[in-house]
Design a protein around this motif. Structure first.
Motif, mmCIF file in Angstrom:
data_model
loop_
_atom_site.group_PDB
_atom_site.id
_atom_site.type_symbol
_atom_site.label_atom_id
_atom_site.label_comp_id
_atom_site.label_asym_id
_atom_site.label_seq_id
_atom_site.Cartn_x
_atom_site.Cartn_y
_atom_site.Cartn_z
ATOM 1 N N ARG A 1 -31.650 120.917 -59.274
ATOM 2 C CA ARG A 1 -30.666 120.066 -59.942
ATOM 3 C C ARG A 1 -30.910 118.596 -59.600
ATOM 4 O O ARG A 1 -31.492 118.269 -58.577
ATOM 5 C CB ARG A 1 -29.249 120.453 -59.508
ATOM 6 C CG ARG A 1 -28.870 121.874 -59.850
ATOM 7 C CD ARG A 1 -27.391 122.088 -59.626
ATOM 8 N NE ARG A 1 -26.992 123.464 -59.869
ATOM 9 C CZ ARG A 1 -25.741 123.853 -60.057
ATOM 10 N NH1 ARG A 1 -24.758 122.967 -60.016
ATOM 11 N NH2 ARG A 1 -25.449 125.112 -60.273
ATOM 12 N N LYS A 2 -30.416 117.735 -60.469
ATOM 13 C CA LYS A 2 -30.475 116.293 -60.229
ATOM 14 C C LYS A 2 -29.097 115.878 -59.715
ATOM 15 O O LYS A 2 -28.160 115.686 -60.490
ATOM 16 C CB LYS A 2 -30.841 115.568 -61.524
ATOM 17 C CG LYS A 2 -31.181 114.108 -61.336
ATOM 18 C CD LYS A 2 -31.902 113.521 -62.547
ATOM 19 C CE LYS A 2 -31.034 113.560 -63.785
ATOM 20 N NZ LYS A 2 -31.609 112.756 -64.893
ATOM 21 N N TRP A 3 -28.992 115.775 -58.389
ATOM 22 C CA TRP A 3 -27.693 115.565 -57.768
ATOM 23 C C TRP A 3 -27.340 114.094 -57.690
ATOM 24 O O TRP A 3 -28.199 113.226 -57.575
ATOM 25 C CB TRP A 3 -27.680 116.149 -56.353
ATOM 26 C CG TRP A 3 -27.687 117.640 -56.311
ATOM 27 C CD1 TRP A 3 -28.763 118.468 -56.198
ATOM 28 C CD2 TRP A 3 -26.540 118.489 -56.397
ATOM 29 N NE1 TRP A 3 -28.367 119.783 -56.202
ATOM 30 C CE2 TRP A 3 -27.008 119.831 -56.321
ATOM 31 C CE3 TRP A 3 -25.175 118.271 -56.513
ATOM 32 C CZ2 TRP A 3 -26.157 120.923 -56.367
ATOM 33 C CZ3 TRP A 3 -24.311 119.365 -56.551
ATOM 34 C CH2 TRP A 3 -24.802 120.667 -56.487
ATOM 35 N N VAL A 4 -26.030 113.835 -57.700
ATOM 36 C CA VAL A 4 -25.507 112.497 -57.474
ATOM 37 C C VAL A 4 -24.171 112.638 -56.736
ATOM 38 O O VAL A 4 -23.409 113.574 -56.989
ATOM 39 C CB VAL A 4 -25.322 111.733 -58.804
ATOM 40 C CG1 VAL A 4 -24.253 112.366 -59.673
ATOM 41 C CG2 VAL A 4 -24.991 110.272 -58.548
ATOM 42 N N ARG B 1 -34.360 100.441 -54.639
ATOM 43 C CA ARG B 1 -33.976 100.168 -56.026
ATOM 44 C C ARG B 1 -33.583 101.470 -56.732
ATOM 45 O O ARG B 1 -34.321 102.450 -56.696
ATOM 46 C CB ARG B 1 -35.144 99.499 -56.765
ATOM 47 C CG ARG B 1 -34.841 99.106 -58.201
ATOM 48 C CD ARG B 1 -36.070 98.483 -58.838
ATOM 49 N NE ARG B 1 -35.813 98.100 -60.209
ATOM 50 C CZ ARG B 1 -35.320 96.929 -60.587
ATOM 51 N NH1 ARG B 1 -35.058 96.008 -59.666
ATOM 52 N NH2 ARG B 1 -35.124 96.637 -61.863
ATOM 53 N N GLY B 2 -32.399 101.470 -57.338
ATOM 54 C CA GLY B 2 -31.944 102.621 -58.101
ATOM 55 C C GLY B 2 -31.210 103.673 -57.298
ATOM 56 O O GLY B 2 -30.660 104.616 -57.876
ATOM 57 N N PHE B 3 -31.187 103.537 -55.954
ATOM 58 C CA PHE B 3 -30.488 104.533 -55.136
ATOM 59 C C PHE B 3 -28.979 104.475 -55.375
ATOM 60 O O PHE B 3 -28.302 105.502 -55.440
ATOM 61 C CB PHE B 3 -30.810 104.309 -53.656
ATOM 62 C CG PHE B 3 -30.091 105.235 -52.730
ATOM 63 C CD1 PHE B 3 -30.440 106.581 -52.631
ATOM 64 C CD2 PHE B 3 -29.040 104.781 -51.945
ATOM 65 C CE1 PHE B 3 -29.757 107.447 -51.778
ATOM 66 C CE2 PHE B 3 -28.357 105.633 -51.097
ATOM 67 C CZ PHE B 3 -28.732 106.965 -51.011
ATOM 68 N N LEU B 4 -28.450 103.254 -55.499
ATOM 69 C CA LEU B 4 -27.022 103.071 -55.774
ATOM 70 C C LEU B 4 -26.830 102.827 -57.267
ATOM 71 O O LEU B 4 -27.421 101.910 -57.841
ATOM 72 C CB LEU B 4 -26.472 101.891 -54.978
ATOM 73 C CG LEU B 4 -26.598 101.984 -53.448
ATOM 74 C CD1 LEU B 4 -26.067 100.712 -52.797
ATOM 75 C CD2 LEU B 4 -25.862 103.205 -52.920
ATOM 76 N N ILE B 5 -26.022 103.671 -57.894
ATOM 77 C CA ILE B 5 -25.706 103.533 -59.316
ATOM 78 C C ILE B 5 -24.396 102.765 -59.425
ATOM 79 O O ILE B 5 -23.351 103.248 -58.982
ATOM 80 C CB ILE B 5 -25.586 104.902 -59.999
ATOM 81 C CG1 ILE B 5 -26.899 105.691 -59.863
ATOM 82 C CG2 ILE B 5 -25.197 104.745 -61.464
ATOM 83 C CD1 ILE B 5 -26.797 107.125 -60.339
ATOM 84 N N ALA C 1 -22.753 116.333 -60.266
ATOM 85 C CA ALA C 1 -22.025 115.390 -59.405
ATOM 86 C C ALA C 1 -21.155 116.098 -58.376
ATOM 87 O O ALA C 1 -20.528 117.121 -58.654
ATOM 88 C CB ALA C 1 -21.152 114.470 -60.259
ATOM 89 N N GLY C 2 -21.139 115.513 -57.183
ATOM 90 C CA GLY C 2 -20.156 115.846 -56.161
ATOM 91 C C GLY C 2 -19.359 114.587 -55.884
ATOM 92 O O GLY C 2 -19.912 113.479 -55.918
ATOM 93 N N PHE D 1 -28.947 116.127 -50.028
ATOM 94 C CA PHE D 1 -29.164 116.644 -51.378
ATOM 95 C C PHE D 1 -30.181 115.818 -52.172
ATOM 96 O O PHE D 1 -30.351 116.055 -53.361
ATOM 97 C CB PHE D 1 -27.842 116.685 -52.143
ATOM 98 C CG PHE D 1 -26.958 117.842 -51.771
ATOM 99 C CD1 PHE D 1 -26.950 119.005 -52.526
ATOM 100 C CD2 PHE D 1 -26.151 117.787 -50.646
ATOM 101 C CE1 PHE D 1 -26.144 120.072 -52.184
ATOM 102 C CE2 PHE D 1 -25.350 118.845 -50.291
ATOM 103 C CZ PHE D 1 -25.345 120.004 -51.051
ATOM 104 N N ARG D 2 -30.798 114.853 -51.489
ATOM 105 C CA ARG D 2 -31.758 113.982 -52.157
ATOM 106 C C ARG D 2 -31.140 113.383 -53.429
ATOM 107 O O ARG D 2 -31.727 113.408 -54.520
ATOM 108 C CB ARG D 2 -33.055 114.741 -52.471
ATOM 109 C CG ARG D 2 -33.750 115.265 -51.222
ATOM 110 C CD ARG D 2 -35.151 115.750 -51.522
ATOM 111 N NE ARG D 2 -35.149 116.981 -52.304
ATOM 112 C CZ ARG D 2 -35.057 118.189 -51.782
ATOM 113 N NH1 ARG D 2 -34.938 118.350 -50.476
ATOM 114 N NH2 ARG D 2 -35.081 119.279 -52.537
ATOM 115 N N ALA D 3 -29.924 112.882 -53.252
ATOM 116 C CA ALA D 3 -29.121 112.420 -54.388
ATOM 117 C C ALA D 3 -28.968 110.903 -54.383
ATOM 118 O O ALA D 3 -29.158 110.238 -53.368
ATOM 119 C CB ALA D 3 -27.730 113.073 -54.339
#
Length: 230
Positions: free
Chosen positions: A89-92, A202-206, A126-127, A179-181
Motif C-alpha cells: 500500500r501507499k501509506w500516508v 522534498r515531498g515527505f510533508l504533504i 491514510a491513518g 510504514f514508509r509513509a
C-alpha cells in the motif's frame, strides 16, 4: 513384580496369624484370598509379560517424524508478511490536529474529510493521529479512537488519539518511518529534525490550504472535480 510379592508376603503373614491364634481366625478370611490373588499376579508377571497391571500409563514416544510435524511459529515469515502488507500500500499519516485547522485556523472536521477524499483519489491509504485535546476542540469533550473512527468513516485500526500529556508529533513521525509513509500537515517539525531528518526531504510533508473555498495540496489538483467548502 514388586507389588505382587509384597502383597503375597502380607497375605501369608495374615493367614499364619489367623491359623495359629484362634482368637484372630477371622484374619484367614482376608489373608487366604489375598494370597491367592497375589500368586495369580506373580504368575502373570512371570509368564504373561507385563499385561497384569500397569500403575501409570507409559508416556507416548515422540518420534523424530512427530517432532518435525510439530507446528512452529515462523517469525521471519510473520515479519515478511508485515513488510509485504506495508509495501503493498501507499501509506500516508495525517496529522489530524493540524489538518482540522486548515479552514480559517478554526477546528473543523471538514478539512479532514476533504483531505481523506483527496488522498483516496491519489491512491493513498491514510491513518490519522490526533492530540488528546482534539475532541475537546471539535466537540467540547474528549474524543477517543472510536469517536474519530465514526466521524471520519475510517476503520478503528487507522485512527489513534495519543495519550494525555503527550504530543502527537513523535507518534506521527515514528508511524511514518515504520510504514514508509508521507505525512499530511502544515507543521514543519523543525524541533524533530535531528531525530527524524526525513522531514527535510522534498515531498515527505504533504501540505495543504484552502483558496476561495477549494482545497489545494502539494500533491496537485484532484483528478476529477474540485472540492468546495459548503
Amino acid at each position: 513384580m514388586k507389588t505382587p510379592l509384597i502383597l503375597f508376603a502380607v497375605s501369608m503373614f495374615l493367614s499364619a496369624f489367623g491359623y495359629f491364634i484362634p482368637v484372630w481366625s477371622d484374619a484367614l478370611l482376608l489373608g487366604v484370598p489375598c494370597a491367592v490373588a497375589s500368586l495369580w499376579l506373580i504368575w502373570r508377571a512371570c509368564f504373561g509379560g507385563n499385561a497384569y497391571l500397569v500403575d501409570e500409563p507409559k508416556p507416548k514416544r515422540v518420534t523424530k517424524r512427530g517432532q518435525r510435524s510439530k507446528p512452529r511459529v515462523d517469525l521471519n515469515h510473520i515479519q515478511a508478511s508485515a513488510e509485504a502488507e506495508i509495501g503493498a500500500r501507499k501509506w500516508v499519516i495525517v496529522d489530524g490536529s493540524n489538518v482540522m485547522h486548515w479552514i480559517n485556523n478554526e477546528p473543523n472536521i471538514k478539512p479532514l474529510l476533504d483531505v481523506l477524499e483527496r488522498l483516496e483519489h491519489h491512491g493513498y491509504t491514510a491513518g490519522v493521529m490526533f492530540d488528546a485535546s482534539a475532541g475537546h476542540q471539535l466537540q467540547g469533550k474528549y474524543g477517543h479512537d472510536g469517536t474519530f473512527s465514526q466521524l471520519l468513516g475510517l476503520p478503528l485500526d487507522r485512527i489513534m488519539v495519543v495519550p494525555n500529556g503527550t504530543v502527537a508529533d513523535r507518534y506521527i513521525l515514528k508511524a511514518a518511518r515504520d510504514f514508509r509513509a508521507k505525512i499530511v500537515t502544515n507543521d514543519r517539525y523543525r524541533d524533530w529534525a535531528d531525530n527524524f531528518p526525513e522531514v527535510n526531504e522534498r515531498g515527505f510533508l504533504i501540505t495543504g490550504w484552502y483558496r476561495d473555498g477549494a482545497l489545494f495540496t502539494s500533491l496537485g489538483p484532484k483528478p476529477n472535480r474540485s472540492m468546495r467548502v459548503r
